[in-house]
Design a protein around this motif. Structure first.
Motif, PDB file in Angstrom:
ATOM      1  N   ARG A  45       0.835  -1.184   0.000  1.00  0.00           N
ATOM      2  CA  ARG A  45       0.000   0.000   0.000  1.00  0.00           C
ATOM      3  C   ARG A  45       0.873   1.239   0.000  1.00  0.00           C
ATOM      4  N   GLN A  46       0.433   2.291  -0.693  1.00  0.00           N
ATOM      5  CA  GLN A  46       1.197   3.529  -0.742  1.00  0.00           C
ATOM      6  C   GLN A  46       1.383   4.077   0.660  1.00  0.00           C
ATOM      7  N   PHE A  47       2.562   4.669   0.942  1.00  0.00           N
ATOM      8  CA  PHE A  47       2.896   5.250   2.235  1.00  0.00           C
ATOM      9  C   PHE A  47       2.984   4.201   3.334  1.00  0.00           C
ATOM     10  N   SER A  48       3.154   2.925   2.996  1.00  0.00           N
ATOM     11  CA  SER A  48       3.143   1.917   4.047  1.00  0.00           C
ATOM     12  C   SER A  48       3.962   0.715   3.650  1.00  0.00           C
ATOM     13  N   THR A  49       4.592   0.103   4.642  1.00  0.00           N
ATOM     14  CA  THR A  49       5.255  -1.167   4.410  1.00  0.00           C
ATOM     15  C   THR A  49       4.360  -2.326   4.809  1.00  0.00           C
ATOM     16  N   ALA A 103      -2.882  33.271  -3.801  1.00  0.00           N
ATOM     17  CA  ALA A 103      -3.659  32.083  -3.440  1.00  0.00           C
ATOM     18  C   ALA A 103      -3.496  30.982  -4.475  1.00  0.00           C
ATOM     19  N   TYR A 104      -3.559  31.349  -5.747  1.00  0.00           N
ATOM     20  CA  TYR A 104      -3.443  30.354  -6.815  1.00  0.00           C
ATOM     21  C   TYR A 104      -2.038  29.759  -6.855  1.00  0.00           C
ATOM     22  N   GLY A 105      -1.036  30.591  -6.640  1.00  0.00           N
ATOM     23  CA  GLY A 105       0.332  30.081  -6.598  1.00  0.00           C
ATOM     24  C   GLY A 105       0.545  29.105  -5.458  1.00  0.00           C
ATOM     25  N   MET A 106      -0.069  29.386  -4.302  1.00  0.00           N
ATOM     26  CA  MET A 106       0.041  28.484  -3.152  1.00  0.00           C
ATOM     27  C   MET A 106      -0.644  27.155  -3.435  1.00  0.00           C
ATOM     28  N   VAL A 107      -1.782  27.193  -4.124  1.00  0.00           N
ATOM     29  CA  VAL A 107      -2.482  25.954  -4.471  1.00  0.00           C
ATOM     30  C   VAL A 107      -1.646  25.116  -5.421  1.00  0.00           C
ATOM     31  N   LYS A 108      -1.050  25.745  -6.420  1.00  0.00           N
ATOM     32  CA  LYS A 108      -0.222  25.015  -7.376  1.00  0.00           C
ATOM     33  C   LYS A 108       0.992  24.394  -6.691  1.00  0.00           C
ATOM     34  N   THR A 109       1.571  25.123  -5.738  1.00  0.00           N
ATOM     35  CA  THR A 109       2.701  24.571  -4.991  1.00  0.00           C
ATOM     36  C   THR A 109       2.269  23.383  -4.145  1.00  0.00           C
ATOM     37  N   ALA A 110       1.144  23.549  -3.437  1.00  0.00           N
ATOM     38  CA  ALA A 110       0.627  22.442  -2.625  1.00  0.00           C
ATOM     39  C   ALA A 110       0.252  21.248  -3.497  1.00  0.00           C
ATOM     40  N   ARG A 111      -0.301  21.511  -4.673  1.00  0.00           N
ATOM     41  CA  ARG A 111      -0.671  20.439  -5.588  1.00  0.00           C
ATOM     42  C   ARG A 111       0.564  19.650  -6.039  1.00  0.00           C
ATOM     43  N   TRP A 112       1.654  20.352  -6.321  1.00  0.00           N
ATOM     44  CA  TRP A 112       2.878  19.674  -6.765  1.00  0.00           C
ATOM     45  C   TRP A 112       3.401  18.729  -5.689  1.00  0.00           C
ATOM     46  N   TRP A 113       3.437  19.215  -4.453  1.00  0.00           N
ATOM     47  CA  TRP A 113       3.922  18.367  -3.365  1.00  0.00           C
ATOM     48  C   TRP A 113       2.970  17.206  -3.097  1.00  0.00           C
ATOM     49  N   MET A 114       1.687  17.458  -3.179  1.00  0.00           N
ATOM     50  CA  MET A 114       0.716  16.392  -2.948  1.00  0.00           C
ATOM     51  C   MET A 114       0.812  15.322  -4.024  1.00  0.00           C
ATOM     52  N   ASP A 115       0.987  15.734  -5.268  1.00  0.00           N
ATOM     53  CA  ASP A 115       1.163  14.768  -6.356  1.00  0.00           C
ATOM     54  C   ASP A 115       2.403  13.920  -6.124  1.00  0.00           C
ATOM     55  N   LEU A 116       3.459  14.569  -5.641  1.00  0.00           N
ATOM     56  CA  LEU A 116       4.711  13.852  -5.408  1.00  0.00           C
ATOM     57  C   LEU A 116       4.554  12.790  -4.327  1.00  0.00           C
TER      58      LEU A 116
END
Length: 340
Positions: A45-49, A103-116
């Motif tokens: 499972r993702q994030f888990s061993t 606000a939009y720049g912060m969302v895009k940054t958060a989205r990149w990290w979340m996708d990663l």
């Protein structure tokens, strides 16, 4: 045993479930259980061993002498099949001010990290990578974050109302209902997939950082925070739309006959014949689209003096106006001049 913890509604014999939990199931038992765990007993499972065979089985809640059922504090507003299908995806509100751009720049940054961290890859030009497991990881991680803004904003507005000894004009209740709805999304998906310990640690870390950052940001500029959440809900609406599209294209055969858990059926009042995984995704998508409208609208208002337009009674009832339902949904939010 609560069968909704698995990916189907079949019941596992007690002796077999104990064997699975101890990792001692025989090869024949593992073969038989593949129908219960479409992702495979040994699938990581993702994030888990943790192995899929180590999933926990929770007994049903104990019966109490007097209480029959605890109802939802905020019952879900009624929504028709036509309204579910008419939700507009991939709608973006253009940035009009510097705070919108922030606000939009912060969302895009958060989205990149979340996708990663969630392993999200959705590019039709490349080999298909999203699986049911990855989608559930995406959903669970998203909903643990999405439930933070409403509660934080409601709490801060509550404290401000106490300090100033003034009414809040109806904002607090909508913010708390927003948070409650997002948490119901999480609880629903938790009935269908159990995250491992590493993912839980990642969620704790992400929630700690985001909660404190949003708390401080809301003190500085509530309007920017509402715009941030509006853009965040745009991404959430798109995410669930892509999941529905993948299901329709046959990329997710495990979900074609998957039924929504009981908690979802009760909360959304899902009618007979419309209780599949696809129906569930449509309900969740509609909620995210509503949050998109609410927060974009709040971002347009005077944060101190304007009343909450979604719970207000209007003089001209024949004129379209914001409401708690989906009658006059505006994907980019309502402008202040049109409602105040």
């Amino acid at each position: 045993m609560n069968p909704t913890r698995t990916f189907c509604t079949s019941t596992i014999p007690p002796t077999l479930s104990r064997a699975v939990c101890r990792g001692l199931a025989s090869q024949s038992s593992r073969t038989a259980l593949r129908a219960v765990y479409p992702l495979g007993l040994n699938a990581q499972r993702q994030f888990s061993t943790s192995r899929r065979s180590n999933i926990e089985f929770f007994p049903p809640a104990k019966d109490t002498p007097n209480i029959k059922e605890t109802r939802a504090a905020w019952p879900h507003p009624k929504i028709s099949e036509q309204q579910l299908q008419s939700i507009e995806p991939f709608v973006h509100r253009d940035c009009q001010t510097w705070s919108d751009k922030v606000a939009y720049g912060m969302v895009k940054t958060a989205r990149w990290w979340m996708d990663l961290f969630s392993g999200y890859r959705h590019d039709e030009t490349k080999p298909y990578q999203m699986t049911p497991r990855k989608w559930f990881v995406r959903f669970i991680f998203l909903e643990t974050i999405a439930a933070v803004p409403g509660m934080t904003a409601g709490m801060l507005r509550h404290f401000r109302s106490l300090r100033r000894m003034q009414r809040d004009n109806g904002w607090i209740e909508t913010m708390l209902e927003d948070a409650y709805n997002e948490r119901m999304h999480l609880l629903t998906f938790m009935k269908m997939a159990e995250p491992g310990w590493f993912m839980k640690m990642m969620i704790i870390g992400a929630q700690g950082v985001f909660s404190n950052a949003f708390f401080l940001a809301y003190l500085a500029s509530p309007a920017t925070c509402h715009r941030f959440v509006g853009y965040l809900e745009e991404e959430a609406t798109n995410t669930y739309t892509l999941a529905v599209q993948d299901l329709d294209k046959g990329h997710l055969p495990e979900w074609e006959n998957l039924e929504a858990p009981e908690i979802a059926v009760k909360y959304w009042n899902m009618p007979e014949g419309h209780r599949t995984m696809r129906d569930l995704l449509l309900y969740v998508r509609a909620d995210e689209a509503k949050h998109r409208e609410i927060h974009h609208t709040f971002g347009n208002l005077d944060q101190v003096h304007d009343p909450n337009p979604f719970v207000s009674e209007y003089k001209d009832k024949n004129k379209p106006h914001p409401s708690n339902g989906w009658e006059h949904l505006k994907s980019q939010g309502w402008e202040r001049k049109d409602i105040i």
